[in-house]
Design a protein around this motif. Structure first.
Motif, PDB file in Angstrom:
ATOM      1  N   TRP A 271       0.821  -1.215   0.000  1.00 37.75           N
ATOM      2  CA  TRP A 271       0.000   0.000   0.000  1.00 37.75           C
ATOM      3  C   TRP A 271       0.852   1.262   0.000  1.00 37.75           C
ATOM      4  O   TRP A 271       0.496   2.267  -0.622  1.00 37.75           O
ATOM      5  CB  TRP A 271      -0.958  -0.006   1.188  1.00 37.75           C
ATOM      6  N   VAL A 272       1.980   1.226   0.689  1.00 37.32           N
ATOM      7  CA  VAL A 272       2.875   2.392   0.707  1.00 37.32           C
ATOM      8  C   VAL A 272       3.383   2.667  -0.708  1.00 37.32           C
ATOM      9  O   VAL A 272       3.415   3.819  -1.157  1.00 37.32           O
ATOM     10  CB  VAL A 272       4.050   2.187   1.687  1.00 37.32           C
ATOM     11  N   GLU A 273       3.746   1.624  -1.417  1.00 35.94           N
ATOM     12  CA  GLU A 273       4.218   1.803  -2.799  1.00 35.94           C
ATOM     13  C   GLU A 273       3.096   2.334  -3.686  1.00 35.94           C
ATOM     14  O   GLU A 273       3.307   3.199  -4.520  1.00 35.94           O
ATOM     15  CB  GLU A 273       4.785   0.494  -3.353  1.00 35.94           C
ATOM     16  N   ARG A 274       1.896   1.822  -3.502  1.00 36.21           N
ATOM     17  CA  ARG A 274       0.736   2.330  -4.278  1.00 36.21           C
ATOM     18  C   ARG A 274       0.494   3.798  -3.969  1.00 36.21           C
ATOM     19  O   ARG A 274       0.245   4.594  -4.872  1.00 36.21           O
ATOM     20  CB  ARG A 274      -0.500   1.497  -3.958  1.00 36.21           C
TER      21      ARG A 274
ATOM     22  N   MET B 214      -0.631   6.257   6.928  1.00 38.00           N
ATOM     23  CA  MET B 214      -0.804   5.644   8.247  1.00 38.00           C
ATOM     24  C   MET B 214      -1.713   4.429   8.121  1.00 38.00           C
ATOM     25  O   MET B 214      -2.853   4.542   7.683  1.00 38.00           O
ATOM     26  CB  MET B 214      -1.421   6.655   9.218  1.00 38.00           C
ATOM     27  N   MET B 215      -1.195   3.279   8.480  1.00 40.21           N
ATOM     28  CA  MET B 215      -1.983   2.055   8.535  1.00 40.21           C
ATOM     29  C   MET B 215      -2.577   1.975   9.938  1.00 40.21           C
ATOM     30  O   MET B 215      -1.838   2.098  10.925  1.00 40.21           O
ATOM     31  CB  MET B 215      -1.100   0.841   8.270  1.00 40.21           C
ATOM     32  N   VAL B 216      -3.897   1.792  10.048  1.00 35.97           N
ATOM     33  CA  VAL B 216      -4.546   1.750  11.354  1.00 35.97           C
ATOM     34  C   VAL B 216      -5.285   0.433  11.520  1.00 35.97           C
ATOM     35  O   VAL B 216      -5.757  -0.164  10.549  1.00 35.97           O
ATOM     36  CB  VAL B 216      -5.507   2.938  11.560  1.00 35.97           C
ATOM     37  N   GLY B 217      -5.372  -0.018  12.761  1.00 36.04           N
ATOM     38  CA  GLY B 217      -6.107  -1.245  13.050  1.00 36.04           C
ATOM     39  C   GLY B 217      -6.077  -1.556  14.535  1.00 36.04           C
ATOM     40  O   GLY B 217      -5.398  -0.896  15.316  1.00 36.04           O
ATOM     41  N   TRP B 218      -6.846  -2.567  14.888  1.00 35.70           N
ATOM     42  CA  TRP B 218      -6.848  -3.039  16.272  1.00 35.70           C
ATOM     43  C   TRP B 218      -5.642  -3.938  16.489  1.00 35.70           C
ATOM     44  O   TRP B 218      -5.278  -4.728  15.631  1.00 35.70           O
ATOM     45  CB  TRP B 218      -8.096  -3.863  16.575  1.00 35.70           C
ATOM     46  N   GLN B 219      -5.041  -3.827  17.634  1.00 30.11           N
ATOM     47  CA  GLN B 219      -4.011  -4.756  18.065  1.00 30.11           C
ATOM     48  C   GLN B 219      -4.169  -4.882  19.573  1.00 30.11           C
ATOM     49  O   GLN B 219      -4.056  -3.881  20.290  1.00 30.11           O
ATOM     50  CB  GLN B 219      -2.624  -4.256  17.694  1.00 30.11           C
ATOM     51  N   ASP B 220      -4.483  -6.078  20.031  1.00 26.52           N
ATOM     52  CA  ASP B 220      -4.766  -6.322  21.448  1.00 26.52           C
ATOM     53  C   ASP B 220      -5.850  -5.376  21.962  1.00 26.52           C
ATOM     54  O   ASP B 220      -5.745  -4.792  23.045  1.00 26.52           O
ATOM     55  CB  ASP B 220      -3.490  -6.174  22.292  1.00 26.52           C
ATOM     56  N   HIS B 221      -6.900  -5.184  21.163  1.00 31.10           N
ATOM     57  CA  HIS B 221      -8.074  -4.379  21.513  1.00 31.10           C
ATOM     58  C   HIS B 221      -7.772  -2.888  21.672  1.00 31.10           C
ATOM     59  O   HIS B 221      -8.514  -2.173  22.335  1.00 31.10           O
ATOM     60  CB  HIS B 221      -8.751  -4.926  22.779  1.00 31.10           C
ATOM     61  N   HIS B 222      -6.688  -2.415  21.085  1.00 28.96           N
ATOM     62  CA  HIS B 222      -6.334  -0.988  21.137  1.00 28.96           C
ATOM     63  C   HIS B 222      -6.087  -0.482  19.725  1.00 28.96           C
ATOM     64  O   HIS B 222      -5.540  -1.213  18.888  1.00 28.96           O
ATOM     65  CB  HIS B 222      -5.063  -0.755  21.974  1.00 28.96           C
ATOM     66  N   LEU B 223      -6.467   0.771  19.476  1.00 27.87           N
ATOM     67  CA  LEU B 223      -6.125   1.407  18.217  1.00 27.87           C
ATOM     68  C   LEU B 223      -4.606   1.464  18.115  1.00 27.87           C
ATOM     69  O   LEU B 223      -3.924   1.938  19.020  1.00 27.87           O
ATOM     70  CB  LEU B 223      -6.689   2.829  18.154  1.00 27.87           C
ATOM     71  N   THR B 224      -4.077   0.943  17.032  1.00 33.21           N
ATOM     72  CA  THR B 224      -2.638   0.939  16.797  1.00 33.21           C
ATOM     73  C   THR B 224      -2.408   1.432  15.380  1.00 33.21           C
ATOM     74  O   THR B 224      -3.263   1.240  14.503  1.00 33.21           O
ATOM     75  CB  THR B 224      -2.066  -0.485  16.960  1.00 33.21           C
ATOM     76  N   PHE B 225      -1.283   2.070  15.154  1.00 30.46           N
ATOM     77  CA  PHE B 225      -1.001   2.559  13.810  1.00 30.46           C
ATOM     78  C   PHE B 225       0.485   2.514  13.519  1.00 30.46           C
ATOM     79  O   PHE B 225       1.308   2.526  14.421  1.00 30.46           O
ATOM     80  CB  PHE B 225      -1.536   3.980  13.619  1.00 30.46           C
ATOM     81  N   ARG B 226       0.784   2.410  12.232  1.00 34.27           N
ATOM     82  CA  ARG B 226       2.150   2.533  11.727  1.00 34.27           C
ATOM     83  C   ARG B 226       2.106   3.572  10.623  1.00 34.27           C
ATOM     84  O   ARG B 226       1.212   3.545   9.775  1.00 34.27           O
ATOM     85  CB  ARG B 226       2.659   1.199  11.171  1.00 34.27           C
ATOM     86  N   SER B 227       3.076   4.474  10.617  1.00 36.84           N
ATOM     87  CA  SER B 227       3.101   5.558   9.638  1.00 36.84           C
ATOM     88  C   SER B 227       4.383   5.489   8.818  1.00 36.84           C
ATOM     89  O   SER B 227       5.462   5.288   9.364  1.00 36.84           O
ATOM     90  CB  SER B 227       3.021   6.902  10.348  1.00 36.84           C
TER      91      SER B 227
END
Length: 190
Positions: free
Chosen positions: A136-139, A153-166
């Protein structure tokens, strides 16, 4: 005759094809962005979106540069109403909707609060694997949405918490760079 400086937002330059004078990052500002903070308002919006199942989703992120190396994401928005979900591409925003957001925030904060990137969420609402991110970053890079100044920024649940990577691309656009997340500490816009 005095010269007039025309300051335009990123959205105005991109969608209206206008030529203005964006505030370029120069000198010490050319340090690579390394950290991203997520404001409570953006976090709440993304959490509400994660609470609702659906297809791939995405939208613009608006924020400010806290320093040469730190960006603050203050607001997250959807892709608009006209183009989503009919076109099926979570990285393509309704330009009218994005311009409206951009104009409203510019009215409130000036060009200090700018379209700083895009977010993307998977249908299962979980934070994807790193390798999946890179596709997706390349796209996004190919669409001109991510570079050394604008993030994905990729967002999603991780261990029931909002988590993101940018992610950003370095100034030579040779590889993606993962930004470090930092706790929200507020800013002058509050």
């Amino acid at each position: 005759m005095a010269s007039v400086r025309l300051d335009l937002s990123r959205a105005q330059r991109r969608f209206l094809g206008l030529v203005g004078e964006p505030t370029p990052r120069t000198g010490t500002d050319l340090k690579a962005l390394t950290h991203v903070g997520l404001a409570p308002s953006a976090e709440q919006t993304l959490t509400r979106l994660l609470d609702t199942p659906g297809p791939y989703r995405g939208g613009p992120l608006f924020g400010t540069l806290r320093s040469a190396t730190h960006v603050e994401i203050r607001f997250a928005a959807g892709n608009g109403y006209r183009s989503w979900p009919s076109n099926g591409d979570p990285l393509v925003s309704d330009e009218h909707y994005l311009l409206g957001w951009s104009d409203a925030l510019t009215t409130l904060y000036g060009l200090r609060c700018e379209w700083r990137g895009n977010w993307l969420m998977y249908p299962d609402r979980q934070l994807p694997k790193l390798n999946d991110d890179l596709i997706w970053v390349e796209r996004a890079r190919a669409l001109g949405l991510v570079d050394a100044d604008y993030l994905l920024m990729m967002v999603g649940w991780q261990d029931h918490h909002l988590t993101f990577r940018s992610y950003l691309y370095n100034h030579e656009r040779q590889w993606p760079h993962l930004l470090k997340s930092e706790p929200w500490i507020g800013s002058a816009l509050e």
